[in-house]
Design a protein around this motif. Structure first.
Motif, PDB file in Angstrom:
ATOM      1  N   MET A   1      24.119 -32.793  10.960  1.00 60.64           N
ATOM      2  CA  MET A   1      23.466 -31.941  11.957  1.00 60.64           C
ATOM      3  C   MET A   1      23.845 -30.489  11.702  1.00 60.64           C
ATOM      4  O   MET A   1      24.997 -30.158  11.461  1.00 60.64           O
ATOM      5  CB  MET A   1      23.900 -32.330  13.360  1.00 60.64           C
ATOM      6  CG  MET A   1      23.345 -31.410  14.421  1.00 60.64           C
ATOM      7  SD  MET A   1      23.414 -32.192  16.022  1.00 60.64           S
ATOM      8  CE  MET A   1      23.424 -30.763  17.040  1.00 60.64           C
ATOM      9  N   VAL A   2      22.854 -29.638  11.733  1.00 66.93           N
ATOM     10  CA  VAL A   2      23.082 -28.208  11.603  1.00 66.93           C
ATOM     11  C   VAL A   2      23.487 -27.691  12.984  1.00 66.93           C
ATOM     12  O   VAL A   2      22.816 -27.966  13.968  1.00 66.93           O
ATOM     13  CB  VAL A   2      21.799 -27.497  11.115  1.00 66.93           C
ATOM     14  CG1 VAL A   2      22.040 -26.020  10.964  1.00 66.93           C
ATOM     15  CG2 VAL A   2      21.330 -28.096   9.804  1.00 66.93           C
ATOM     16  N   GLN A   3      24.590 -26.962  13.085  1.00 68.01           N
ATOM     17  CA  GLN A   3      25.099 -26.517  14.381  1.00 68.01           C
ATOM     18  C   GLN A   3      24.894 -25.015  14.578  1.00 68.01           C
ATOM     19  O   GLN A   3      24.825 -24.255  13.624  1.00 68.01           O
ATOM     20  CB  GLN A   3      26.602 -26.806  14.469  1.00 68.01           C
ATOM     21  CG  GLN A   3      26.929 -28.248  14.249  1.00 68.01           C
ATOM     22  CD  GLN A   3      27.425 -28.921  15.503  1.00 68.01           C
ATOM     23  OE1 GLN A   3      27.815 -28.274  16.432  1.00 68.01           O
ATOM     24  NE2 GLN A   3      27.395 -30.232  15.502  1.00 68.01           N
ATOM     25  N   ASN A   4      24.825 -24.606  15.833  1.00 66.33           N
ATOM     26  CA  ASN A   4      24.851 -23.198  16.244  1.00 66.33           C
ATOM     27  C   ASN A   4      23.792 -22.320  15.573  1.00 66.33           C
ATOM     28  O   ASN A   4      24.092 -21.221  15.126  1.00 66.33           O
ATOM     29  CB  ASN A   4      26.241 -22.597  16.022  1.00 66.33           C
ATOM     30  CG  ASN A   4      27.272 -23.319  16.848  1.00 66.33           C
ATOM     31  OD1 ASN A   4      26.999 -23.729  17.969  1.00 66.33           O
ATOM     32  ND2 ASN A   4      28.455 -23.493  16.287  1.00 66.33           N
ATOM     33  N   LEU A   5      22.602 -22.807  15.461  1.00 68.74           N
ATOM     34  CA  LEU A   5      21.536 -21.980  14.913  1.00 68.74           C
ATOM     35  C   LEU A   5      20.963 -21.082  16.004  1.00 68.74           C
ATOM     36  O   LEU A   5      20.801 -21.502  17.146  1.00 68.74           O
ATOM     37  CB  LEU A   5      20.404 -22.847  14.352  1.00 68.74           C
ATOM     38  CG  LEU A   5      20.701 -23.619  13.079  1.00 68.74           C
ATOM     39  CD1 LEU A   5      19.477 -24.396  12.649  1.00 68.74           C
ATOM     40  CD2 LEU A   5      21.156 -22.710  11.963  1.00 68.74           C
ATOM     41  N   ALA A   6      20.636 -19.866  15.646  1.00 64.95           N
ATOM     42  CA  ALA A   6      20.023 -18.923  16.571  1.00 64.95           C
ATOM     43  C   ALA A   6      18.571 -19.319  16.825  1.00 64.95           C
ATOM     44  O   ALA A   6      17.943 -20.008  16.015  1.00 64.95           O
ATOM     45  CB  ALA A   6      20.099 -17.512  15.996  1.00 64.95           C
ATOM     46  N   ILE A   7      18.030 -18.856  17.941  1.00 64.84           N
ATOM     47  CA  ILE A   7      16.670 -19.210  18.352  1.00 64.84           C
ATOM     48  C   ILE A   7      15.637 -18.814  17.293  1.00 64.84           C
ATOM     49  O   ILE A   7      14.700 -19.559  17.024  1.00 64.84           O
ATOM     50  CB  ILE A   7      16.338 -18.604  19.737  1.00 64.84           C
ATOM     51  CG1 ILE A   7      15.051 -19.208  20.299  1.00 64.84           C
ATOM     52  CG2 ILE A   7      16.316 -17.097  19.695  1.00 64.84           C
ATOM     53  CD1 ILE A   7      14.790 -18.832  21.767  1.00 64.84           C
ATOM     54  N   GLY A   8      15.813 -17.682  16.651  1.00 63.27           N
ATOM     55  CA  GLY A   8      14.875 -17.244  15.617  1.00 63.27           C
ATOM     56  C   GLY A   8      14.910 -18.119  14.386  1.00 63.27           C
ATOM     57  O   GLY A   8      13.873 -18.460  13.811  1.00 63.27           O
ATOM     58  N   LYS A   9      16.098 -18.508  13.971  1.00 63.84           N
ATOM     59  CA  LYS A   9      16.219 -19.363  12.792  1.00 63.84           C
ATOM     60  C   LYS A   9      15.596 -20.729  13.062  1.00 63.84           C
ATOM     61  O   LYS A   9      14.925 -21.298  12.204  1.00 63.84           O
ATOM     62  CB  LYS A   9      17.682 -19.516  12.385  1.00 63.84           C
ATOM     63  CG  LYS A   9      17.848 -20.210  11.042  1.00 63.84           C
ATOM     64  CD  LYS A   9      19.300 -20.308  10.641  1.00 63.84           C
ATOM     65  CE  LYS A   9      19.700 -19.074   9.867  1.00 63.84           C
ATOM     66  NZ  LYS A   9      21.060 -19.219   9.278  1.00 63.84           N
ATOM     67  N   ILE A  10      15.804 -21.248  14.260  1.00 58.31           N
ATOM     68  CA  ILE A  10      15.181 -22.523  14.631  1.00 58.31           C
ATOM     69  C   ILE A  10      13.663 -22.393  14.584  1.00 58.31           C
ATOM     70  O   ILE A  10      12.971 -23.258  14.042  1.00 58.31           O
ATOM     71  CB  ILE A  10      15.664 -22.993  16.015  1.00 58.31           C
ATOM     72  CG1 ILE A  10      17.117 -23.454  15.927  1.00 58.31           C
ATOM     73  CG2 ILE A  10      14.780 -24.113  16.559  1.00 58.31           C
ATOM     74  CD1 ILE A  10      17.769 -23.768  17.244  1.00 58.31           C
ATOM     75  N   ALA A  11      13.126 -21.313  15.123  1.00 59.11           N
ATOM     76  CA  ALA A  11      11.675 -21.102  15.105  1.00 59.11           C
ATOM     77  C   ALA A  11      11.152 -21.037  13.669  1.00 59.11           C
ATOM     78  O   ALA A  11      10.123 -21.637  13.348  1.00 59.11           O
ATOM     79  CB  ALA A  11      11.317 -19.834  15.871  1.00 59.11           C
ATOM     80  N   ILE A  12      11.854 -20.323  12.809  1.00 60.95           N
ATOM     81  CA  ILE A  12      11.420 -20.207  11.406  1.00 60.95           C
ATOM     82  C   ILE A  12      11.448 -21.580  10.724  1.00 60.95           C
ATOM     83  O   ILE A  12      10.514 -21.939  10.001  1.00 60.95           O
ATOM     84  CB  ILE A  12      12.291 -19.200  10.639  1.00 60.95           C
ATOM     85  CG1 ILE A  12      11.995 -17.782  11.139  1.00 60.95           C
ATOM     86  CG2 ILE A  12      12.039 -19.283   9.136  1.00 60.95           C
ATOM     87  CD1 ILE A  12      12.970 -16.730  10.638  1.00 60.95           C
ATOM     88  N   LEU A  13      12.498 -22.353  10.958  1.00 58.22           N
ATOM     89  CA  LEU A  13      12.573 -23.684  10.351  1.00 58.22           C
ATOM     90  C   LEU A  13      11.451 -24.583  10.859  1.00 58.22           C
ATOM     91  O   LEU A  13      10.812 -25.293  10.076  1.00 58.22           O
ATOM     92  CB  LEU A  13      13.937 -24.319  10.628  1.00 58.22           C
ATOM     93  CG  LEU A  13      15.107 -23.712   9.859  1.00 58.22           C
ATOM     94  CD1 LEU A  13      16.428 -24.234  10.403  1.00 58.22           C
ATOM     95  CD2 LEU A  13      14.979 -23.990   8.372  1.00 58.22           C
ATOM     96  N   LEU A  14      11.198 -24.563  12.174  1.00 55.68           N
ATOM     97  CA  LEU A  14      10.125 -25.396  12.735  1.00 55.68           C
ATOM     98  C   LEU A  14       8.756 -24.992  12.193  1.00 55.68           C
ATOM     99  O   LEU A  14       7.879 -25.843  12.016  1.00 55.68           O
ATOM    100  CB  LEU A  14      10.132 -25.320  14.261  1.00 55.68           C
ATOM    101  CG  LEU A  14      11.281 -26.041  14.963  1.00 55.68           C
ATOM    102  CD1 LEU A  14      11.293 -25.697  16.453  1.00 55.68           C
ATOM    103  CD2 LEU A  14      11.182 -27.543  14.756  1.00 55.68           C
ATOM    104  N   ALA A  15       8.555 -23.714  11.927  1.00 58.37           N
ATOM    105  CA  ALA A  15       7.262 -23.239  11.409  1.00 58.37           C
ATOM    106  C   ALA A  15       7.111 -23.501   9.918  1.00 58.37           C
ATOM    107  O   ALA A  15       6.010 -23.772   9.442  1.00 58.37           O
ATOM    108  CB  ALA A  15       7.098 -21.744  11.688  1.00 58.37           C
ATOM    109  N   SER A  16       8.210 -23.449   9.181  1.00 58.09           N
ATOM    110  CA  SER A  16       8.085 -23.482   7.724  1.00 58.09           C
ATOM    111  C   SER A  16       8.303 -24.854   7.087  1.00 58.09           C
ATOM    112  O   SER A  16       7.794 -25.101   5.999  1.00 58.09           O
ATOM    113  CB  SER A  16       9.045 -22.477   7.088  1.00 58.09           C
ATOM    114  OG  SER A  16      10.383 -22.794   7.392  1.00 58.09           O
ATOM    115  N   LEU A  17       9.037 -25.729   7.738  1.00 56.27           N
ATOM    116  CA  LEU A  17       9.307 -27.033   7.134  1.00 56.27           C
ATOM    117  C   LEU A  17       8.234 -28.054   7.516  1.00 56.27           C
ATOM    118  O   LEU A  17       7.738 -28.047   8.638  1.00 56.27           O
ATOM    119  CB  LEU A  17      10.677 -27.547   7.571  1.00 56.27           C
ATOM    120  CG  LEU A  17      11.876 -26.700   7.146  1.00 56.27           C
ATOM    121  CD1 LEU A  17      13.163 -27.280   7.712  1.00 56.27           C
ATOM    122  CD2 LEU A  17      11.958 -26.575   5.633  1.00 56.27           C
ATOM    123  N   THR A  18       7.912 -28.921   6.583  1.00 55.37           N
ATOM    124  CA  THR A  18       6.962 -29.993   6.861  1.00 55.37           C
ATOM    125  C   THR A  18       7.650 -31.037   7.744  1.00 55.37           C
ATOM    126  O   THR A  18       8.875 -31.038   7.895  1.00 55.37           O
ATOM    127  CB  THR A  18       6.492 -30.676   5.569  1.00 55.37           C
ATOM    128  OG1 THR A  18       7.618 -31.329   4.967  1.00 55.37           O
ATOM    129  CG2 THR A  18       5.876 -29.678   4.595  1.00 55.37           C
TER     130      THR A  18
END
Length: 145
Positions: A1-18
């Protein structure tokens, strides 16, 4: 599990990863609400509307509260600014976009007094409206609610 991600990084991952790529990692989403979507257009208003509609349908914002809609709009426009490299225009400049997007809402800070924030991330392609003329692009906008 990836821990302590900022809200922006989470948004970028959700948008960019399949979906398959997202299954391989576990994001710390328990303190956030989010939605994802896709939009392709030469019309900027269609891009804005797609994100607004997704956020409303998934109850990420209450459209009855002006400040929530206003916050979302500013996050969208900031994200579009990144996608278009500071020239917030698509069709007017003979460009088209094919984007995946994510909207993430939550309290990303340790102190609840910091309030709620909303992040909008875009990932996809932009280019001339000719197949094969596009290239990757990404944009992120974050605003407080």
């Amino acid at each position: 599990m990836v821990q302590n991600l900022a809200i922006g990084k989470i948004a970028i991952l959700l948008a960019s990863l399949t979906e398959d790529e997202l299954k391989q990692i576990k994001l710390p989403l328990e303190k956030f609400s989010y939605c994802q979507g896709r939009v392709g257009s030469m019309n900027m208003q269609k891009v804005i509307s797609a994100v607004e509609t997704a956020a409303k349908r998934n109850a990420l914002i209450n459209e009855g509260y002006y400040r929530e809609t206003h916050s979302l709009y500013h996050a969208i426009m900031e994200g579009i600014n990144g996608v278009t490299r500071g020239q917030a225009a698509i069709g007017e400049m003979s460009r088209t976009v094919g984007l995946r997007f994510a909207v993430v809402r939550g309290k990303p800070y340790d102190h609840p007094e910091e309030g709620e924030w909303i992040a909008v991330a875009f990932y996809g392609t932009i280019g001339a409206p000719v197949k094969g003329s596009e290239h990757e692009t990404v944009g992120l906008g974050i605003n407080h609610i």
